[in-house]
Motif scaffolding. Sequence first.
Motif, PDB file in Angstrom:
ATOM      1  N   GLU A  10     -28.085  63.810  10.783  1.00  0.00           N
ATOM      2  CA  GLU A  10     -27.237  65.334  11.299  1.00  0.00           C
ATOM      3  C   GLU A  10     -27.578  65.273  12.791  1.00  0.00           C
ATOM      4  O   GLU A  10     -26.675  65.631  13.514  1.00  0.00           O
ATOM      5  N   ASN A  14     -24.691  64.856  15.754  1.00  0.00           N
ATOM      6  CA  ASN A  14     -24.364  66.101  16.700  1.00  0.00           C
ATOM      7  C   ASN A  14     -24.343  65.686  18.033  1.00  0.00           C
ATOM      8  O   ASN A  14     -23.522  65.903  19.092  1.00  0.00           O
ATOM      9  N   LYS A  60     -15.884  72.548  15.868  1.00  0.00           N
ATOM     10  CA  LYS A  60     -15.475  71.371  15.914  1.00  0.00           C
ATOM     11  C   LYS A  60     -13.850  71.346  14.851  1.00  0.00           C
ATOM     12  O   LYS A  60     -13.290  70.598  15.000  1.00  0.00           O
ATOM     13  N   GLY A  74     -19.181  66.204  12.287  1.00  0.00           N
ATOM     14  CA  GLY A  74     -19.411  67.274  11.771  1.00  0.00           C
ATOM     15  C   GLY A  74     -18.219  68.130  11.382  1.00  0.00           C
ATOM     16  O   GLY A  74     -17.558  68.122  12.390  1.00  0.00           O
ATOM     17  N   ALA A  79     -25.285  71.845   9.003  1.00  0.00           N
ATOM     18  CA  ALA A  79     -26.362  71.011   9.352  1.00  0.00           C
ATOM     19  C   ALA A  79     -27.560  71.878   9.938  1.00  0.00           C
ATOM     20  O   ALA A  79     -28.852  71.965   9.481  1.00  0.00           O
TER      21      ALA A  79
HETATM   22 MG    MG Z   1     -23.419  68.181  12.880  1.00  0.00          MG
END
Ligand code: MG
Length: 596
Positions: A10, A14, A60, A74, A79
Motif C-alpha cells: 500500500e 501510494n 483519487k 488506490g 489503506a
Molecule cells: Mg493507496
Amino acid sequence: MQRPASVVKELMENSVDAESSQIDLIVKEAGKLLIQVIDNGKGMSVTDARMSFERHATSKIIKSEDLFSIRTFGFRGEALASIGAVAQVEMRTRKQDDELGTSIKVEGSEVKEQTPIACEKGTSISVKNLFFNVPARRSFLKSNPVEMKHIIDEFQRVALSYPQVGFRLYQNDLEVYQLPSEKLSRRIVSLFGSGYKEQLITCQEDMDFIKIHGYIGKPEHAKKTRGEQFFFVNNRFVRNNYLHHAIMNAYEDLIASDQFPFYVLFIDIDPRHIDINVHPTKTEIKFDDEKIVYALVKAAVKKSLGTHSITPPLDFEHNINFDALSNYNHSKTIQGDNERLETNFTAKSFNPIQKSSHQDWQKLYEGFERVPEKNGEEKEETPSSVRVESAANNMESGVSKDLLYTENASTFQLHGRYIITQIKSGVLVVDQQAAHERILYERYLAMLHNKVGASQQFLFPQSVQLSPGDFALIAEMEEEIRSLGFMFNIFSNNTVVINGVPADVQSGSEKELFEGLIEQFKMNRSELKLDKKENLARALARRSAIRSGTKLTLLEMNTLIDELFACKFPNYTPTGNLTIVTMEIGKIAKLFNRQV
Ligand code: MG
Ligand code: ADP
C-alpha cells in the motif's frame, strides 16, 4: 492489513501514485519492527495529510466516470486508515511549493501529534510495531524469512511495473536493492541477477483490442518453483490462472511438465473490458472476454518463442542417464567397498574434500553414524508431518525391517530406479530416490534440532553470487543454514563465500546447491507452511537425494535399505510419497493360480 508485506504494498503504491521518481523502502525485523517508505513525490498539504488517515479519504476519484477508467492504484481510500489503526505511524510530508511540511503521529487510529516541520519535498511514512495493539494478529505473523519473502515479492512487483522509477530496499540497515531508473530489461536483471541477461526473449504485440509487451524466459531456464511469473494488467500486478495457463500452453513441449517459465508481461487493455474489483486485495482480475485474451496472449508468446527458433529437446530423461553412467564408472575406479566402510566420519569431516571425488554420492555412507536419538523429538514435529506419518504406519506397506528383511537375500537394481530384494514374506521394492530423501530428511532434521551439522571443508572456498532477493533470504536463515553444516561468510554485493557444505552432500556444485536450497525453501513454504527447520531439512534432503537413474553397487543398495529401516518413519518421504512397496509371495502365487 494482513502482514508487513500488505503495508509495504500500500505504501509503495501510494508513492508511485504521487509521481515519485525515487522510492526507498526500509524494513527492520522483516517489517515487524519498522516499515518505512520515503518518496520524493508530490506530497500533501496540512489538510490532506490529516485527511489521509480518515476512511474513504481518497483523493483519487473525482468524477464518477473515473471509477471506470482508473489507472492509478488506490481507489478505496482505506489503506492509511487501516494501517493507522494497527500500528504506530509517523508521517512527514511536504508539497514542493510549501515552505514547511507537516509531521503527524497516529497510534491506534488516534492522532497523537501534529506539527509543522522542515522536511524534504515528498512523503515519508514509518510504520512501527505493526499489530502492537492486536496481539493475536501479531502472534500470527510468520518467521522473519517468510515475512521477508512476502515483502520482497511486493517490492519486486512494484519495481517491475515502474522501471523508470528508482527504488532502494534496506533490510536491517543493509542495502538489498539499489535500482536506478532503467529500462525494463535492465530492471529484470537488477532484480533477479545477471544470469537473466542471456535468458530473456522479447515479447511484443500491438493489437486494437490489447497490447502486450514484456519478456519471457528461454525454456531451458525454466524452474521447478513458481514465483517468477508476473502479469501486469494496465500496470497493475494481477494473479490470473487462466492467463498463466495460456502461457504454459504456449511453452508446451518446450519445458517439462513440472517446470515454470519466467515471464514479465504487461497487458494494456481498455479498463472498460476488465473488472479489477473482484477481490479486496485487488490482485485478481476478470476480463469480459477471457477467451480472446487467452488466445492473444498464447499467440504472442508462441510467436516470440518461435522467432527465437527454439526446438523442443527430444528426451528429458537422457541427461540423467548419461550422468548416472559417468557416476557409476567413477565410483568403480575410485574406491573399494571395504575402504568406504572403514572411513571415520569425524576424521573425514575435517579433511578437505577434493572436487573430483565430490560428485561421488557413495561418500554419503562413509563411516556413517546413526542420527543421535533425542528425547522429546516427537513434539517438535509439525502437525502436517505427524498426520502423514501416522497414516503411513497403518498402511499395508508399513513393514518393519526386522520382520521381513533377510540379510543374505539377493538384491538388485531395476531400471536404475528401484531396488528389489527378497524378504521373508515376498518381495520388497524400494524407490531409491524416495528412500534416500527420507534418510537425509531425518538426519538433517536431527542436525537442526541438535545443531550438530558436520561439515566437509573445502580446500578452496567457493564464492557464490546470489540475486539480491535470495541474498536477503539467506541473511534471515543464516543460523539454520549453518546448523545444517554449511560454513559460509556473508559479504556485501550479494556474495556468499562457502567454506564447507554438510558432510553428506553429494553435489560438487555449491552455487546450485545453495540456490536450490533457497528455491526449495520458497516452494515448500508456499505449499506446506512448515516451520523453518523442517522446511530446510526437506529442501536439503530433496536436493541431495540420489536421483533415479543412478547406478548403485550391492553394498550401496544394502546400506540404503539399512539406513531406511533405521528411520523413524521409513515408509514415506517427508512429502508423503511411498518409499517402499511390498509384494506378498501369496499374491504372486495367486497370479499363477497356485497355492503358496
Ligand atoms: Mg493507496
Ligand atoms: P488511496 O491510495 O486508496 O487513495 P490511501 O489510504 O492509500 O488511499 O491514501 C489516502 C490518500 O493519502 C491518498 O488518496 C493520497 O491523497 C494521500 N497519500 C497517501 N500516501 C501519499 C504519498 N506517498 N504521497 C502523496 N499523497 C499520499
